[in-house]
Structures are given as C-alpha cells and as structure tokens.
Design a protein around this motif. Sequence first.
Motif, PDB file in Angstrom:
ATOM      1  N   PHE A 354       0.831  -1.207   0.000  1.00  0.00           N
ATOM      2  CA  PHE A 354       0.000   0.000   0.000  1.00  0.00           C
ATOM      3  C   PHE A 354       0.865   1.255   0.000  1.00  0.00           C
ATOM      4  O   PHE A 354       0.617   2.196  -0.767  1.00  0.00           O
ATOM      5  N   PHE A 357       2.828   1.417  -3.626  1.00  0.00           N
ATOM      6  CA  PHE A 357       2.060   1.531  -4.867  1.00  0.00           C
ATOM      7  C   PHE A 357       0.915   2.538  -4.793  1.00  0.00           C
ATOM      8  O   PHE A 357       0.400   2.961  -5.833  1.00  0.00           O
ATOM      9  N   ILE A 358       0.517   2.941  -3.586  1.00  0.00           N
ATOM     10  CA  ILE A 358      -0.606   3.875  -3.446  1.00  0.00           C
ATOM     11  C   ILE A 358      -0.204   5.157  -2.723  1.00  0.00           C
ATOM     12  O   ILE A 358      -0.293   6.256  -3.259  1.00  0.00           O
ATOM     13  N   TYR A 359       0.287   5.004  -1.474  1.00  0.00           N
ATOM     14  CA  TYR A 359       0.547   6.183  -0.639  1.00  0.00           C
ATOM     15  C   TYR A 359       1.659   7.057  -1.211  1.00  0.00           C
ATOM     16  O   TYR A 359       1.551   8.281  -1.236  1.00  0.00           O
ATOM     17  N   ALA A 361       2.911   6.729  -4.331  1.00  0.00           N
ATOM     18  CA  ALA A 361       2.888   6.706  -5.803  1.00  0.00           C
ATOM     19  C   ALA A 361       2.691   8.113  -6.381  1.00  0.00           C
ATOM     20  O   ALA A 361       2.037   8.953  -5.790  1.00  0.00           O
TER      21      ALA A 361
END
Length: 361
Positions: A354, A357-359, A361
């Motif tokens: 997470f 790849f998300i926080y 990104a």
Amino acid sequence: MIPAALYQPIYLLVVTLMTFFSMSLYGRWGKLLKSPNTSQIITIFMLIMVVMFVGTRPVSGAYFVDMAAYSASYEKLLNEPFFFDRDVDNLIWDNLFIWMASQGISFSTWLILVASAYFGLMYLACRKLFGNDVLVAFITYLGAFSTFSYGTNGMKAGVAASVFLVAMAYRDKLWLSIPIALLSLGFHHSMIMVTAAYFVVLFLKNPRYYFIGWIISLIFAALGIKYFQTYFAGFTTEHGSEYLLATEDTTEAYIGFRPDFVLYSAVPVYLGYKILYKYKFKSVTYSFLLRLYLMTNSLWMLCMYASFNNRIAYLSWFIYPIVLIYPFISREKNLLQGKYLRWVVYGHLGFTLFMHFIYYA
C-alpha cells in the motif's frame, strides 16, 4: 539490464509471490506441512536470489540516492594506497570501503558483498530465532516496509542493523551477543542508540515500564516537544547532530509529526500488550525483543522533529518484523501458535504494498 525504476516493483512482486507460496506450506494451525529441509532449501534459494538481484542493480542516484555518492567515492579510491583511518565516523565500514577500493576490487563486486552481508546476516538471525520456520520469518522480513530501502540506499545503516540482529538472536549467549552488538557500532554510528537500549533492556525486565515510556514519548511527540532531540545531539557524532538539530524542511526531508509512522509503529505495541496481558504468552525471548522495540521506538518519537527522522525510525523498525511475528511462529508452545499467522504476515506485507504503490505513488 533491468531499469532502476523497476527494481523495487519487481522485488515486491517476487516477495509477494514467495509470501503466498511460503504460507501454503503451513496448515491451519501453523504446522509446517513440508519437510524442514525443504523449507531450508527454499530459504537459501531466496537468499541467493535476493543478494544477486539487489547486488547487481545499476548505479542510480535518482532511485537509490546514496548509491551514486558511494560509486563516485569508490572510483576515486580505486588502487590508491590504503592507510587505516581511526578518525572516520564508522571505523569498520569506512576502512573496509577504502581497503576494498585500494585492492582494485570493482564497485559491482563491492555491492554484491554488501548485499551478502545485509541479507545473509538477516537470514542467520532468522535461522537462530525461528529454526525450521526460517522461511516464513525470512520472507516476512524481506517484505518489511524498510528492507528494500536499506539494502539499496542506507546501506551502511542496513548492514549495521543486520549485524545487530545477529546479536539479538544470540541474546542467550551474552559472551557472544554483546561483542556482536558492539561490533555493529563500527558499521554505523547510529547504532549507539540501539546498543545503549540493549544494555538497559538486559537489566530492566518489566515490560510495563516500556509501555508507559512509549505512551509518554508519543504524548511528547504530539505536543511538539523537541528538548530530547537537542539533548541526544550531544551524545552522537557531528553528522548525527546535523540530523537532530535541523529546523527546516528540505526537498529530501520532512520535519514534523508523522501520524503515518506512528500508526505503523504502534502495531507491534498493540499486539505486544494483548499477547503479554490477554493471552499470557510467557517467553523470555519475546519479552526481550518487545522491550527493545518499545525503547528504541520511544527514542525515535522523542526525536520525531529531526531531519530525516525516518532514518531514526529505522533504528526500531529493523526489529519490527521479528517482534511482530515471533509469537505466531515461536518454537515455544503458546496459544497463538499459527492461529493468526496468515493475518499477521499478509497484513504486514499489505502495508508495504500500500505504501509503495498507493501512498507514495
């Protein structure tokens, strides 16, 4: 050659696949379904694979930051005469770095040797602590939030931490553990904080004091109290003092309260409290690991407003994977053995995925 930008995604993909594979070797209640020898062979294969993958990465200051500076320094020292320097910040690391360059050893070979030390010592610690369950322990460590970063960027801190992991694993043999802990200081000066905490934890054994200290440190951090990081600056090197005494944000460092870091750090604290006082898990080793994590993480929170505070956080986070999973795959009999193992391992890896790849990104 694989582009530098793809190294961490590929690393995380492989670790994710190996995590699911590793967990498939365990039954519902955490019993290893395969031969212990199979587990050992797979772990060694993973160790070799990750050493070669990380150790042969391209030189890239954009993605591996400190690596470009290391490369430039190494090239200047190639085939130059070697003199042991007692005035360097990191007595063992710096002199080894200079000596290897003086011998004409290539920078690419040096990277492989560093990766071998970083991941190899990590494996030895997991092997000592978890025995036949070394595979799930090692793969969990590989999937930790900071593991890849400290194998490619903060390399000397990463190797120093791996040296200290071995000292922790051999806590039952103090004649060996203490010299290894002191040896870690020669690889990175920041380990002085962890080593000092180690000696406190050896003698002050009531976990309640550490839980209370963690809560107090969190309150001080939330209130923005910076007295302690100024105080600690007097006990570290000039380089360390620059981190602790910085007062302005830079493009490389955020200075301020970090709720994301606190939430991440709080997971082993919450689980540790439940495990000790609800499930009554009696383990000398786990109590030691948890006390050490609580103390080092408390010291980080007291220095949360320092520049590059993530590097200070790592001085507790490198213990994180070990203290997190120990009660669930410990060789000591307990009610938690395997009951929540999958939840812990998958949740731990999920956080890393997470964040990457998300926080971030």
